[in-house]
Enzyme design. Structure first.
Site, short mmCIF file in Angstrom:
data_model
loop_
_atom_site.label_atom_id
_atom_site.label_comp_id
_atom_site.label_asym_id
_atom_site.label_seq_id
_atom_site.Cartn_x
_atom_site.Cartn_y
_atom_site.Cartn_z
N ALA A 228 1.30 1.36 4.11
CA ALA A 228 2.37 1.41 3.66
C ALA A 228 2.57 2.55 2.52
O ALA A 228 2.09 2.18 1.27
CB ALA A 228 3.06 0.20 3.50
N LEU A 229 2.92 3.68 2.63
CA LEU A 229 3.02 4.83 1.55
C LEU A 229 3.29 4.21 0.21
O LEU A 229 4.35 3.69 -0.06
CB LEU A 229 4.15 5.87 1.88
CG LEU A 229 4.16 6.94 1.14
CD1 LEU A 229 2.97 7.87 1.25
CD2 LEU A 229 5.29 7.64 1.46
N ASP A 230 2.29 4.20 -0.78
CA ASP A 230 2.79 3.88 -2.20
C ASP A 230 3.09 2.50 -2.43
O ASP A 230 3.45 1.99 -3.38
CB ASP A 230 3.90 4.60 -2.81
CG ASP A 230 3.21 6.20 -2.93
OD1 ASP A 230 2.02 6.47 -2.92
OD2 ASP A 230 4.19 6.94 -3.22
N ALA A 231 2.81 1.48 -1.26
CA ALA A 231 3.11 0.45 -1.30
C ALA A 231 1.95 -0.86 -1.40
O ALA A 231 2.16 -2.02 -1.00
CB ALA A 231 4.26 -0.17 -0.43
#
Lengths: 286, 286, 286, 286
Positions: A228-231
């Site tokens: 999860a991109l940047d999460a």
């Protein structure tokens, strides 16, 4: 005592009475002296228990295996996830960068100053620009071009460089996305940095958005990379105050300063085995 | 588990291997479940070891004495200074004030909001001014005039009020000096707040001095009162940014805000038994 | 000079050369002495120019009208939005609250301490709970129940109370939505406070979301209320550090502290005419 | 507009009505467009007035002298101390260092990143250690040994290097004292950095003193060097939080980080002509 006698025991397991007693008795029996100890439980009833114990054990180098063997029954009794980290075994680390050098330089500076216990094994970049700078520090620099069409090929080359050779990858403003398959090879061992604002801004050019919204704080978040991109799990965050006198360029400049500080601090914590991951969040025994 | 089952064990002793094992085994044997634990050693070899363990023990009210008895041999073996604090036994506290109300109000507000686990038993003042404010909170207010000539007499009256009735005294901008003999009755249990600057300013009207020096930070320090005026063990500190636009009155106003925050935080830590004193410094397990 | 002689001239207009010269010459001709002056331009070419001049003018009470008349031609020449604010004419203010009292109390405390130049004309609440507290400060308290079905009716009653009687409305944790029509009556004169995180969390119970995400900073944003819920021009923001030891209740408690500080500061700036609005952002001459 | 058309007018004079009008009219008559303007008065009656105006004037290079000539009568009428600084004329700067490189590196890094508008003309050191590092940046490095006996001789050599060649000297952890005679050659143009604590610690090894005192904040102060050792006008200050887990080495490491940040920020302000000195304090139009 010397650094070669120091180790850190990292534990997470279902919480229940007796864990600390069992762990500390085992260490004591082996002749270890606890130097620091931190623990945390998400809930004393039915929660998850986290522990980080830093201890000295004379002749650790020879006796580590014995200690690990002695600890096995304790670990198994409490169904622990655990590992022993030897302070003297400095973690090999790769830094991935693109063109911006602020995060890279902060890491290199802290590393040379002795403030960051890593062995920087290599710098990998999708651009050739920072080669000279990196090589001046005596660190190998690898340029691997990354095109949208040849992403797979690039990742294969990157993997060849790092696989089995580094323990941690720091994305120091590396502006390409890594594939889930690449990331899955280094679970909770890839550290990324990205800008953060109150409120958050999705989409392109967040600094321009922050400027038009007139935010009063510019922030950055260091986290473990996940699909999860940047999460992924947040390791550290900080902010810097801004006002109407700052234009978009100023916000970016200030953002760079916050980014390098937050990333360097997060990397240091990781290297000192101070970060434990639990689901999508971290316990940082800073 | 309920609050009535929770306790905190505070320990300091010469550091040596085996302390954690012995303590945690003893707690486990008694049926206690450790909720939080913090420890610190000033030096693994020959240093002083500090520990704070927060645990739950079913029916603590009945079983506390038994636990204490069981712990005695451990404590004596390691030559421990120790005490057991029951979370449900909220500490009775007296607030000493003069005319300024900012620290007092912050404490009253946090207390009523449930953010501060104290039983505010009384407010004692050398001025009658704040009576109404205090009594509106349902708290007894005692006015004891303090003159230079009658200092002894005043302290006798103060002592009569607090002796055996309060556990902690908070000097919330109380502008009179307490005698060494009074202070010695409450070792590390009188919390004071005073302004702090970089650099420090000795003598009268430090805010005016800070103004003429053009300082850029205004600070406050909360500390335990000792004979050495304003030089007791520091519990907490903070600063606020100022600039040339602030006049002396502004600096004082900002100083008041820093003071009330720093004092309230320090008092909360003390009440939760998070502060251990070691010589002239503190270990704060915040 | 006394406070009654002090005024603030607030200007915004298209930027072009000569504005400062014309404004300051006009003030000088009228006998005014500039005490503070701040200006800002979004872009020296084709941007918007903002100015706040604080000045003393002997017998301002009598001469204000004359000054305003003398300023008219200057204002019209540069197509200015402008207003003159008299420091001695303290702004009447209404505080809207629900059940939580932390923001209300901070405002009341600063007001009584003389740190906030307002005339708190009334407190309006959709709950009766805080009546006693407010009336103890000698401030009228109005309970107007607000139900989803009778929103219009409630707003009519609220409007009757505030219309023509207050200059500013502070939403001090007022948990009901105001209609666009109500808000449009007080453009850039309704100040709201809400929690803020990095990253932002949409939807219900943001503190629980922040907890599960393991954020390391808890923040708050004060802004002018507009139709766009919580998206009006930002006046001020701040954050407080948190970590894994804080549970959801702790985050809320810390959030309350940040909220009251950020709101009180924003209200003070507004009352001192330090905030100029430009589109959806502010220029704060703090 | 280009950078070559931008200038900053710095003024200080006795405060009285009409200054802003006269200055801005003069600039307007010359065709200048004010971009930023800050002013401050220590007291509207009988105080000192400070002003910094940043403006654009087409063809400034050719027209600067004319502007200065036109401004002369205004300056003389108000008995101004004033100077005109051309943004394009980047200030030549010398950095003095000893062995510690953290402040030096921060300056070099910001300079190369374009965050610091200086021409770093040379680095002067009393040790040869940092030569390679400095020369890698293409900056001349001069080693001038400084012995207690030959202080005069060393200063003569230093003076020969910098005299007429640099505008500003930054003491980036330069561990030797400069003589009053040397300092008097660069009034308010030598910037120094030193550690700062709450409270202050006089004498040797302040970090060890801070450690034994258990301070909770570590700070740094950037100031102009004057005869009074470390007591010149303060430009900037900042602090970092520490606790009982930090040993003396940690405090020093954290102190280094604060020092480099505070110094770099102060140097940037000075280079952008944002610092005005008034007696022993500064007005920083940051």
């Amino acid at each position: 005592m010397t650094l070669s006698d120091r180790a850190r025991l990292l534990i997470s397991c279902p919480d229940r009475p007796g864990i600390v007693a069992a762990v500390s008795q085992c260490l004591f029996d082996q002749g270890a002296n606890i130097v620091h100890s931190d623990q945390h439980t998400t809930d004393p009833e039915g929660g998850v228990f986290f522990m980080r114990i830093e201890f000295d054990l004379p002749e650790l180098d020879n006796r580590g295996t014995e200690l690990e063997r002695a600890f096995e029954p304790v670990a198994s009794r409490f169904r622990m996830d655990w590992r022993l980290a030897y302070a003297a075994r400095v973690k090999p680390l790769a830094i991935f960068v693109s063109k911006e050098d602020h995060c890279l330089l902060e890491l290199l500076w802290r590393w040379r100053a002795g403030d960051m216990a890593a062995d920087i094994a290599m710098v990998v970049s999708n651009h050739p620009d920072l080669r000279e700078l990196v090589e001046a520090y005596g660190i190998p620099f690898h340029h691997i071009a990354v095109t949208r069409e040849r992403l797979d090929q690039a990742e294969t080359a990157q993997l060849q460089l790092v696989d089995g050779k580094v323990d941690v990858i720091v994305l120091a403003r590396y502006m390409r996305i890594l594939s889930p398959s690449f990331i899955s090879r280094f679970p909770n061992r890839i550290i990324n940095i990205h800008h953060s604002f109150l409120p958050a801004f999705a989409g392109a050019d967040p600094y321009a958005q922050a400027y038009s919204r007139g935010v009063k704080l510019i922030g950055a978040t260091a986290h473990y990379a996940t699909d999860a991109l940047d999460a992924g799990p947040i390791i550290g965050q900080d902010v810097e105050r801004v006002d109407h006198r700052h234009n978009v360029e100023d916000l970016k400049r200030i953002g760079r300063h916050v980014e390098r500080m937050v990333l360097a601090r997060a990397v240091a914590w990781h290297l000192e085995d101070k970060v434990l991951v639990h689901g999508n969040k971290t316990v940082v025994f800073a």
